[in-house]
Write a protein that holds these residues in place. Structure first.
Motif, PDB file in Angstrom:
ATOM      1  N   LEU A   1       0.828  -1.210   0.000  1.00 30.96           N
ATOM      2  CA  LEU A   1       0.000   0.000   0.000  1.00 30.96           C
ATOM      3  C   LEU A   1       0.859   1.256   0.000  1.00 30.96           C
ATOM      4  O   LEU A   1       0.539   2.242  -0.677  1.00 30.96           O
ATOM      5  N   ALA A   2       1.958   1.221   0.750  1.00 34.13           N
ATOM      6  CA  ALA A   2       2.862   2.378   0.773  1.00 34.13           C
ATOM      7  C   ALA A   2       3.478   2.614  -0.602  1.00 34.13           C
ATOM      8  O   ALA A   2       3.597   3.755  -1.067  1.00 34.13           O
ATOM      9  N   THR A   3       3.845   1.527  -1.275  1.00 37.50           N
ATOM     10  CA  THR A   3       4.453   1.651  -2.601  1.00 37.50           C
ATOM     11  C   THR A   3       3.503   2.309  -3.587  1.00 37.50           C
ATOM     12  O   THR A   3       3.910   3.148  -4.402  1.00 37.50           O
ATOM     13  N   PHE A   4       2.233   1.960  -3.500  1.00 27.31           N
ATOM     14  CA  PHE A   4       1.272   2.480  -4.468  1.00 27.31           C
ATOM     15  C   PHE A   4       0.743   3.863  -4.115  1.00 27.31           C
ATOM     16  O   PHE A   4       0.388   4.639  -4.995  1.00 27.31           O
ATOM     17  N   TYR A   5       0.701   4.180  -2.820  1.00 29.75           N
ATOM     18  CA  TYR A   5       0.155   5.483  -2.422  1.00 29.75           C
ATOM     19  C   TYR A   5       1.219   6.514  -2.057  1.00 29.75           C
ATOM     20  O   TYR A   5       0.968   7.712  -2.137  1.00 29.75           O
TER      21      TYR A   5
END
Length: 521
Positions: free
Chosen positions: A163-167
């Motif tokens: 989630l961190a990678t995408f957001y």
């Protein structure tokens, strides 16, 4: 970097990554994802919820329904025996938790793939899913009650990082830079995002109503030597971590360092699990074979994945010979049968109604020859009608002897939970289409409830509750008496297009319900 990534990165600097995601992120997709997974977990956790509720939630997403049915019919689930053609039967045969785990995997993968444009981001998704498959292989023969649970825990262990990678793409680049300077990844994430990847994943999973078992199972183990597990849940957690670490080693270490890396891993886990290099290598090979089976169903772009290629070479996995590029006159030309097969796969959501109806009939037939729950049969029948004919909603009225009424019992489709409590009518005869169908045992189609010759035969209770303009009725007759009534509708007038073949299949489903009721009397 795209506009969305820039917006989310700026948002992360204004408030913590966790709060940003808990408040819905920067788009409408994350709240929808959260709501669906949370609802599924609530249903599975509740002792009072029925098969119908879980089935309804899954059926709201046509793509999810089709992929789940494809997946549960792969060789991976062959131990359950027979083909599964309805979500209702999948829940009955596989159980609430297995269907929950499969559904959550599919939902998260679909969401993440829609978010990932760059090839490197797609590989992050593939890496998490592959770790899950390896965990399921490592769990075989060990103190882990459910290999599907091991898969979920290993896959969702990376939830925070994904989630961190995408957001928060820019922040993750900064974290990667800190890690390259020998700072622990979770500490680097906490320094940049205000929370570690592990804690971010845990908190999001809690907000999604993950059960405690999965929350414990997906926890990262930071100790230098892994302690001996004292419970089955500890073993689940150890298996999840072992799978992720094995996959990371295979993806990042050189082939010349393979023996050394594996020995270090075995030593780290020696107190917790008895395993050797051969077993670790076997788990990787089986994972590679499994992901190739599931890739087409899940739309995972594994064919050109740098990660899988690296792991395959590192582990000495023998791949199928690459197709020849020699021009034999067919180079660049697609054979018709290949094109037809590909089109069939990509348009699975628009399957032939008669094929879905026939498959559902087979599901019911197979269930009738073993011990069954009557409600499960009725739900299979309703689901098959709903999916096959793409009705707006379907339900069944059941005779209630205590109140002398016909009451809507359960169903699928638009606003069904709101409508079910409102749909009931007295059994005593009234000159309307519902009573005529029951009195005469006749199947009825009403093409337009506002038609001059029909409007007087539509009861007030129906007009006040249901906005549909056309519907059909299939009475369930036992010894000349209507004990039930199948109902299906469409919103617009004259939109019920039912062929003779389809009507015959719908009647077969109704007759199977009759047979099931007779067997239980």
């Amino acid at each position: 970097m795209n506009t969305t990534s820039a917006q989310t990165s700026r948002a992360a600097s204004e408030k913590s990554a966790l709060q940003f995601l808990l408040h819905g992120g920067s788009d409408n997709e994350f709240p929808a994802l959260s709501s669906t997974i949370s609802e599924i977990n609530k249903i599975v956790a509740s002792e009072s919820e029925s098969t119908s509720r879980l089935t309804k939630t899954i059926l709201q997403d046509v793509a999810l329904t089709n992929r789940l049915l494809k997946l549960v019919n792969t060789v991976s689930y062959g131990q359950f025996g027979g083909k599964i053609n309805t979500i209702s039967k999948a829940v009955v045969i596989l159980g609430f938790e297995t269907v929950r785990n499969v559904a959550m995997t599919l939902i998260l993968l679909e969401f993440l793939q829609n978010k990932s444009q760059a090839a490197s981001l797609k590989d992050e998704v593939i890496a998490s899913f592959f770790a899950g498959l390896v965990a399921s292989k490592l769990s075989a023969g060990r103190n882990v009650r459910d290999s599907e649970e091991a898969m979920i825990c290993a896959m969702f262990q990376n939830l925070g990082k994904l989630l961190a990678t995408f957001y928060f793409y820019e922040e993750c680049q900064e974290i990667a830079q800190l890690v390259s300077q020998d700072l622990n990844e979770n500490k680097a994430a906490h320094q940049v995002l205000g929370i570690s990847f592990n804690d971010l994943g845990q908190e999001i999973a809690k907000s999604w109503n993950f059960p405690d078992r999965l929350l414990v199972g997906m926890q990262s183990l930071a100790n230098e030597r892994i302690k001996k597990p004292y419970s089955e849940l500890d073993s689940l957690n150890v298996t999840s971590n072992l799978a992720n670490e094995l996959c990371k080693i295979a993806a990042t270490s050189s082939t010349t360092d393979k023996d050394k890396a594996l020995k270090q891993l075995i030593t780290r886990y020696s107190t917790a699990v008895a395993i050797d290099e051969k077993q670790l290598s076997k788990a990787l090979n089986e994972g590679l074979e499994e992901i190739s089976v599931r890739a087409g169903i899940l739309n995972l772009p594994t064919a050109h994945s740098p990660l899988l290629k690296t792991i395959s070479q590192w582990n000495g996995h023998v791949e199928d010979a690459a197709p020849s590029t020699k021009d034999d006159g067919m180079l660049g030309i697609t054979p018709l049968d290949t094109a037809v097969e590909a089109a069939s796969d990509t348009e699975s959501a628009r399957m032939d109604p008669e094929a879905i109806l026939s498959a559902g009939i087979q599901d019911v037939t197979n269930t009738l020859v073993v011990e069954f729950n009557l409600n499960d049969i009725l739900q299979m029948v309703l689901e098959t009608m709903y999916r096959g004919m793409r009705f707006n909603r379907v339900l069944i009225f059941v005779r209630d002897g205590k109140t002398n009424t016909m009451r809507a019992r359960f169903g699928f489709g638009a606003e069904i939970d709101r409508l079910l409590p409102k749909l009931q009518f007295p059994i005593s005869f009234e000159p309307d289409v519902f009573h005529v169908s029951m009195e005469k045992g006749v199947d009825i189609v009403i093409e337009d409830v506002a038609a001059d010759n029909i409007t007087s035969k539509i009861p007030a209770w129906y007009r006040g509750a249901v906005p549909a303009q056309c519907f059909l009725l299939l009475p369930v007759m036992i010894n000349g008496k209507a004990i039930g009534l199948f109902y299906a509708d469409m919103e617009a007038a004259n939109s019920l297009q039912v062929s003779q073949r389809q009507l015959s299949l719908l009647r077969t489903l109704r007759n199977q319900a009759v047979l099931a009721i007779k067997q239980k009397q």
